[in-house]
Design a protein around this motif. Structure first.
Motif, PDB file in Angstrom:
ATOM      1  N   GLU A  81     -11.597  -4.214   7.645  1.00  0.00           N
ATOM      2  CA  GLU A  81     -10.289  -4.540   7.523  1.00  0.00           C
ATOM      3  C   GLU A  81      -9.387  -3.328   7.780  1.00  0.00           C
ATOM      4  OE1 GLU A  81      -9.426  -6.486   3.828  1.00  0.00           O
ATOM      5  OE2 GLU A  81     -11.232  -7.771   3.770  1.00  0.00           O
ATOM      6  N   HIS A  82      -8.010  -3.626   7.918  1.00  0.00           N
ATOM      7  CA  HIS A  82      -7.051  -2.786   8.265  1.00  0.00           C
ATOM      8  C   HIS A  82      -5.744  -2.614   7.270  1.00  0.00           C
ATOM      9  CE1 HIS A  82      -9.093  -2.070  11.989  1.00  0.00           C
ATOM     10  NE2 HIS A  82      -9.001  -3.426  12.161  1.00  0.00           N
ATOM     11  N   GLY A  83      -4.812  -1.556   7.109  1.00  0.00           N
ATOM     12  CA  GLY A  83      -3.965  -1.527   6.244  1.00  0.00           C
ATOM     13  C   GLY A  83      -4.381  -1.481   4.688  1.00  0.00           C
ATOM     14  N   LEU A  84      -3.516  -2.033   3.718  1.00  0.00           N
ATOM     15  CA  LEU A  84      -3.935  -1.875   2.426  1.00  0.00           C
ATOM     16  C   LEU A  84      -5.037  -2.086   1.992  1.00  0.00           C
ATOM     17  CD1 LEU A  84      -2.777  -1.012  -0.363  1.00  0.00           C
ATOM     18  CD2 LEU A  84      -1.688  -3.621  -0.449  1.00  0.00           C
ATOM     19  N   PRO A  85      -5.750  -3.476   2.378  1.00  0.00           N
ATOM     20  CA  PRO A  85      -7.013  -3.841   2.062  1.00  0.00           C
ATOM     21  C   PRO A  85      -8.054  -2.791   2.685  1.00  0.00           C
ATOM     22  CG  PRO A  85      -5.981  -5.708   3.188  1.00  0.00           C
ATOM     23  CD  PRO A  85      -5.138  -4.751   3.154  1.00  0.00           C
TER      24      PRO A  85
END
Length: 123
Positions: A81-85
């Motif tokens: 996953e990418h970003g906050l997750p």
């Protein structure tokens, strides 16, 4: 490391992991908008909470087996996953690792060795 410190580390990391899982799947970055059934992964961790807080060795043993699934999920989601997750998954991985290590250290520090048993019998 003493058993009391291991118990404190286990308790804190378990409470933080429960909070992270519930917040992650409930509000911060759920799989589906509005929340998902994945919130149950945090609720499952409520089962061993009182045993950990009370220092029950049996709870430490079976939680050390269960926590490996959380470590695996955190590693999987941190790499896919990418970003906050992704950051939440890294947090889950770190908390799961901390919890696992403190569980194992508590189990090792509270086991009865032959020397401890002989000392207890002589008193």
């Amino acid at each position: 490391m003493t058993a009391q410190r291991c118990q404190l580390a286990s308790s804190i990391s378990l409470i933080l992991l429960i909070t992270l899982c519930l917040a992650w799947e409930g509000w911060l970055a759920p799989l589906r908008p509005g929340g998902s059934w994945m919130i149950l992964k945090g609720a499952i961790l409520l089962l061993p909470l009182f045993g950990i807080l009370r220092g029950k060795r049996y709870t430490y043993k079976w939680l050390s087996l269960l926590i490996q699934f959380y470590l695996l999920e955190g590693l999987l989601r941190a790499t896919t996953e990418h970003g906050l997750p992704q950051w939440l998954a890294i947090g889950e991985t770190l908390l799961s690792t901390t919890l696992f290590v403190s569980l194992i250290l508590y189990i090792r520090s509270t086991r009865n060795t032959p020397q401890k048993e002989k000392a207890a019998q002589s008193n």
